[in-house]
Design an enzyme around this catalytic site. Structure first.
Site, PDB file in Angstrom:
ATOM      1  N   GLY A   1       2.123  -4.842   0.362  1.00 52.80           N
ATOM      2  CA  GLY A   1       2.825  -4.746   1.540  1.00 52.80           C
ATOM      3  C   GLY A   1       2.698  -6.513   2.060  1.00 52.80           C
TER       4      GLY A   1
ATOM      5  N   TYR B   1     -10.013  -8.649   1.050  1.00 57.45           N
ATOM      6  CA  TYR B   1     -10.859  -7.790  -0.185  1.00 57.45           C
ATOM      7  C   TYR B   1     -11.512  -6.711   0.835  1.00 57.45           C
ATOM      8  CZ  TYR B   1      -9.124 -11.230  -3.009  1.00 57.45           C
ATOM      9  OH  TYR B   1      -8.710 -11.591  -4.872  1.00 57.45           O
TER      10      TYR B   1
ATOM     11  N   SER C   1       1.378  -0.740   6.367  1.00 59.14           N
ATOM     12  CA  SER C   1       2.701  -1.000   5.327  1.00 59.14           C
ATOM     13  C   SER C   1       2.648  -1.076   4.241  1.00 59.14           C
ATOM     14  CB  SER C   1       3.183  -2.753   6.159  1.00 59.14           C
ATOM     15  OG  SER C   1       3.416  -2.575   6.939  1.00 59.14           O
TER      16      SER C   1
ATOM     17  N   GLY D   1       3.467  -6.598   5.278  1.00 59.36           N
ATOM     18  CA  GLY D   1       2.197  -6.534   6.521  1.00 59.36           C
ATOM     19  C   GLY D   1       0.815  -6.017   6.521  1.00 59.36           C
TER      20      GLY D   1
HETATM   21  C1  FAD Z   1      -3.785  -3.656  -6.612  1.00 53.44           C
HETATM   22  C2  FAD Z   1      -3.898  -5.350  -5.171  1.00 53.44           C
HETATM   23  C3  FAD Z   1      -4.241  -6.349  -5.728  1.00 53.44           C
HETATM   24  C4  FAD Z   1      -4.338  -7.244  -4.444  1.00 53.44           C
HETATM   25  N1  FAD Z   1      -4.261  -8.227  -4.537  1.00 53.44           N
HETATM   26  C5  FAD Z   1      -3.990  -9.028  -3.300  1.00 53.44           C
HETATM   27  C6  FAD Z   1      -3.653 -10.571  -3.809  1.00 53.44           C
HETATM   28  O1  FAD Z   1      -3.453 -11.503  -5.218  1.00 53.44           O
HETATM   29  N2  FAD Z   1      -4.380 -11.713  -2.805  1.00 53.44           N
HETATM   30  C7  FAD Z   1      -4.253 -11.226  -2.120  1.00 53.44           C
HETATM   31  O2  FAD Z   1      -4.481 -12.416  -0.540  1.00 53.44           O
HETATM   32  N3  FAD Z   1      -4.994  -9.761  -1.758  1.00 53.44           N
HETATM   33  C8  FAD Z   1      -4.875  -8.910  -2.346  1.00 53.44           C
HETATM   34  N4  FAD Z   1      -4.978  -7.666  -2.522  1.00 53.44           N
HETATM   35  C9  FAD Z   1      -5.123  -7.102  -0.642  1.00 53.44           C
HETATM   36  C10 FAD Z   1      -4.024  -7.199  -0.255  1.00 53.44           C
HETATM   37  O3  FAD Z   1      -4.030  -8.653   0.543  1.00 53.44           O
HETATM   38  C11 FAD Z   1      -4.527  -6.496   1.100  1.00 53.44           C
HETATM   39  O4  FAD Z   1      -5.131  -5.267   1.070  1.00 53.44           O
HETATM   40  C12 FAD Z   1      -3.477  -6.224   2.414  1.00 53.44           C
HETATM   41  O5  FAD Z   1      -4.353  -6.547   3.362  1.00 53.44           O
HETATM   42  C13 FAD Z   1      -2.399  -5.448   2.299  1.00 53.44           C
HETATM   43  O6  FAD Z   1      -1.610  -5.239   2.903  1.00 53.44           O
HETATM   44  P1  FAD Z   1      -0.398  -3.779   3.004  1.00 53.44           P
HETATM   45  O7  FAD Z   1       0.270  -3.962   4.291  1.00 53.44           O
HETATM   46  O8  FAD Z   1      -0.062  -3.149   1.612  1.00 53.44           O
HETATM   47  O9  FAD Z   1      -2.285  -2.437   3.337  1.00 53.44           O
HETATM   48  P2  FAD Z   1      -2.092  -1.779   4.549  1.00 53.44           P
HETATM   49  O10 FAD Z   1      -3.247  -0.801   3.860  1.00 53.44           O
HETATM   50  O11 FAD Z   1      -0.612  -1.368   5.072  1.00 53.44           O
HETATM   51  O12 FAD Z   1      -2.650  -2.731   5.887  1.00 53.44           O
HETATM   52  C14 FAD Z   1      -3.816  -3.306   5.362  1.00 53.44           C
HETATM   53  C15 FAD Z   1      -4.190  -3.398   6.750  1.00 53.44           C
HETATM   54  O13 FAD Z   1      -3.181  -4.557   7.217  1.00 53.44           O
HETATM   55  C16 FAD Z   1      -3.077  -3.325   9.192  1.00 53.44           C
HETATM   56  N5  FAD Z   1      -1.638  -3.553   9.113  1.00 53.44           N
HETATM   57  C17 FAD Z   1      -0.404  -3.602   8.192  1.00 53.44           C
HETATM   58  N6  FAD Z   1       0.616  -2.989   8.587  1.00 53.44           N
HETATM   59  C18 FAD Z   1       0.586  -4.440   9.439  1.00 53.44           C
HETATM   60  C19 FAD Z   1       1.426  -3.566  10.738  1.00 53.44           C
HETATM   61  N7  FAD Z   1       2.838  -3.996  10.727  1.00 53.44           N
HETATM   62  N8  FAD Z   1       1.184  -4.200  11.848  1.00 53.44           N
HETATM   63  C20 FAD Z   1       0.138  -4.550  12.479  1.00 53.44           C
HETATM   64  N9  FAD Z   1      -0.740  -3.735  11.015  1.00 53.44           N
HETATM   65  C21 FAD Z   1      -1.107  -4.391  10.115  1.00 53.44           C
HETATM   66  C22 FAD Z   1      -3.396  -2.247   8.667  1.00 53.44           C
HETATM   67  O14 FAD Z   1      -3.424  -0.901   9.592  1.00 53.44           O
HETATM   68  C23 FAD Z   1      -4.734  -2.296   7.337  1.00 53.44           C
HETATM   69  O15 FAD Z   1      -5.909  -2.800   8.023  1.00 53.44           O
HETATM   70  C24 FAD Z   1      -4.595  -6.759  -3.363  1.00 53.44           C
HETATM   71  C25 FAD Z   1      -5.166  -5.276  -3.116  1.00 53.44           C
HETATM   72  C26 FAD Z   1      -3.998  -4.755  -4.162  1.00 53.44           C
HETATM   73  C27 FAD Z   1      -4.199  -2.937  -3.970  1.00 53.44           C
END
Ligand code: FAD
Ligand code: NAG
Ligand code: NAG
Ligand code: NAG
Ligand code: NAG
Ligand code: NAG
Ligand code: NAG
Length: 538
Positions: A185, A481, A116, A187
């Site tokens: 994201g 994390y 996502s 997601g």
């Molecule tokens: C700069 C930065 C700041 C952050 N700050 C915070 C914060 O303040 N609070 C916090 O709680 N976390 C924080 N995080 C961590 C973040 O919440 C997690 O990494 C989260 O999983 C990211 O979601 P994503 O959709 O961007 O990631 P992705 O890498 O797209 O997905 C993460 C995981 O979820 C799965 N996934 C994604 N989309 C779906 C879907 N639609 N259906 C099923 N599975 C799915 C993926 O396969 C993967 O296993 C931060 C991360 C970064 C890099």
């Protein structure tokens, strides 16, 4: 009957894939090309005429493949030429594309990853230890806010900045308790139990989830009513990637005052840092829940000696005015020496920009920017603190941090609502009894793999130093994390044992319930990754 055929097919495929892994490099490449061809044919064959899929499929031979892949790589450690690339990226625009992807992944026994926002700290949405392809959700990004209802439907590919912006566009007294980084994201974040600076007042993102639309392993589109309370429980903190593809979330908005107050102040070692941090540890988790004061420890050049010294930065969001915040801090946390001039009143949406250190006057539309202003290689680890670190522990920490230089350590205070929600209401187990969630963070800008190893080791050293002071049996960790050091699942005969290793750290006693639900909704372990929930051993 159909189910049996699939089981048989995926069994064949499993054998196929495991031979693949052990054969020579040349064979791997030709087999991978073969699977890629079959996948493309299958996807095209199974897409509806009204929603054609071919123009959404990117293979490495397509010129835009690298750009599409890199668009949502948020950890440059996984942007190297040696990082395993997906066989395909399917940039889905319609649910039928997701259904076709699931079907074709099953038919070809290939691992399917869903991405996502791409912020997974270990890149699990776009890297793998086995051949795989990516279903990329970035085209699913609508945010539909309903102020009368105090809810919103948020597509999985929306970023948090878009969620915040769209809420603020309709109301200056509503918010959503989620992460502080606007490009994360929805997601992955919401289903991983996301949190931010409204956590002490309102709990986690997943505590404020009221419904969801998902596609299950059989391609059925389900909502809360049709998926049932077990699966809905599992995706509220258990990580969607083990159970289904999440299309969209229905979130509950929360109330915030028209004006909130923020501050950001730093103190260095020669300003009695041990006293200040010691007092902070005792008070931050017990303050009024309108106050969230995060502490980040790092090092800085001393203005006096020119040498490196320790620095503590406090960032606060307070759901009230300056005067109330000042009296709260003066009464409970006098050693901080907070002054009126440190405090700024602003709207909640402006505080989102402030809290992530955007310059004052940054336009709100920056929240809609999907590309972070800077990217680095990074490593993160987490811990839970159940009692304050003793003074000798802090003093040792100062020395070690100056020695290591790069890693930072952030304290996120719990208490408030976090202590009141029972540990089994959702899969997220770290509730009452926790004073802080700690985050170890190292960022670097060198792409060399040896340098990466060096910086990852620094993070581990800091984490290792903290062993006597943090939770044990298990040493708890936060799913969002993501930390691959906690164990990897090879999805073989030892899958349950391997899964339990990281599973109890992320979920404690809730791990077994997640395994039971997984075994019912995805018995053949289609939805899997390096740290997914295993099925029960047969
Ligand atoms: C700069 C930065 C700041 C952050 N700050 C915070 C914060 O303040 N609070 C916090 O709680 N976390 C924080 N995080 C961590 C973040 O919440 C997690 O990494 C989260 O999983 C990211 O979601 P994503 O959709 O961007 O990631 P992705 O890498 O797209 O997905 C993460 C995981 O979820 C799965 N996934 C994604 N989309 C779906 C879907 N639609 N259906 C099923 N599975 C799915 C993926 O396969 C993967 O296993 C931060 C991360 C970064 C890099
Ligand atoms: C295409 O679909 C049809 C029926 O759905 C099936 O019989 C055929 O084998 C499929 N072809 C491929 C290449 O998947
Ligand atoms: C990738 O290349 C193939 C073969 O040339 C083509 O059919 C397909 O449409 C291309 N995909 C995209 C997204 O352009
Ligand atoms: C990722 O790697 C590619 C190819 O080496 C490079 O062109 C690109 O700039 C890198 N991305 C970032 C954000 O540095
Ligand atoms: C809401 O969004 C619209 C369209 O982008 C914009 O014109 C308007 O100024 C915004 N209103 C507020 C209060 O932010
Ligand atoms: C540090 O503490 C001492 C003794 O409590 C006090 O006298 C001194 O003013 C403090 N220094 C700073 C910079 O706050
Ligand atoms: C300290 O100063 C040196 C050079 O004077 C600089 O390279 C380094 O980045 C500075 N470190 C910090 C943490 O500011």
């Amino acid at each position: 009957m159909k189910v049996h055929i699939f089981t048989f097919l995926s069994f064949l495929a499993l054998i196929f894939v495991s031979t693949l892994v052990t054969s020579s490099n040349a064979n791997i490449v030709s087999n991978e090309n073969d699977i890629q061809d079959k996948l493309i044919k299958c996807l095209t064959n199974h897409s509806l005429d009204s929603y054609p899929i071919s123009s959404l499929i990117y293979a490495p031979q397509n010129t835009s493949f690298s750009i599409v892949l890199q668009s949502y790589v948020r950890n440059l450690r996984f942007n190297t030429s040696t990082t395993r690339k997906p066989l395909l990226i399917v940039t889905v625009t319609h649910v039928s594309h997701i259904q076709a992807s699931i079907l074709c992944a099953k038919e070809n026994g290939i691992e399917m990853k869903v991405r996502s926002g791409g912020h997974d700290y270990e890149g699990l949405s776009y890297v793998s230890i086995v051949p795989f392809f990516v279903v990329d959700m970035f085209n699913f990004r609508s945010v539909d806010v309903n102020i009368e209802d105090e809810t919103a439907w948020v597509d999985a590919g929306a970023i948090l900045g878009e969620v915040y912006y769209n809420i603020a566009n309709k109301s200056d007294t509503h918010a959503y308790p989620a992460g502080v980084c606007p490009t994360v994201g929805a997601g992955g974040h919401i289903t991983g139990g996301g949190y931010g600076n409204l956590m002490r007042k309102y709990g986690l993102t997943s505590d404020n989830l009221v419904d969801a639309k998902v596609v299950d392993v059989n391609g059925r589109i389900l909502d809360r009513a049709t998926m049932g309370e077990d699966l809905f429980w599992a995706i509220r903190g258990g990580g969607g990637s083990s159970f289904c593809v999440i299309l969209s979330y229905k979130i509950k908005l929360v109330k915030v005052p028209k004006k909130v107050t923020v501050f950001r102040v730093s103190r260095t070692l020669d300003q009695n840092l041990t006293d200040i941090v010691d007092q902070y540890q005792h008070v931050a988790p017990n303050l009024d829940r309108d106050a969230f004061i995060r502490l980040t420890l790092g090092v800085t050049n001393s203005t006096k000696t020119g040498l490196l010294t320790n620095q503590a930065t406090y960032r606060c969001l307070f759901l009230g005015d300056t005067q109330s915040l000042l009296s709260l801090v003066h009464e409970n946390f006098p050693l901080l020496g907070l002054e009126k001039s440190d405090c700024l009143e602003m709207s909640w949406i402006e505080s989102v920009l402030f809290y992530y250190d955007f310059a004052m006057e940054t336009p709100l539309s920056t929240l809609l920017d999907r590309h972070p202003s800077s990217l680095t290689s990074l490593k993160r680890k987490s811990d839970y603190l159940k009692k304050p670190i003793p003074r000798y522990g802090l003093e040792g920490l100062w020395k070690l941090m100056v020695e290591l230089q790069t890693p930072q350590l952030t304290f996120n205070p719990y208490g408030g609502q976090m202590a009141e929600i029972p540990a089994d209401v959702t899969p997220f187990p770290h509730r009452a009894g926790n004073m802080f969630k700690l985050q170890y963070a190292t960022n670097w800008n060198e792409e060399d793999n040896d340098r990466s190893k060096y910086y990852i080791d620094l993070t581990r050293k800091l984490h290792n130093y903290m062993t006597p002071f943090v939770s044990k049996n298990p040493r708890e960790a936060f799913l969002n994390y993501r930390d691959i050091d906690l164990g990897i699942n090879h999805q073989g005969i030892r899958s349950y044992i391997e899964g339990k290793k990281y599973g109890v750290k992320y979920f404690k006693d809730n791990f077994d319930r997640l395994v039971k639900i997984k075994t019912v909704v995805d018995p053949d372990n289609f939805f899997r990754n390096e740290q997914s929930i295993p099925t029960l051993p047969r």
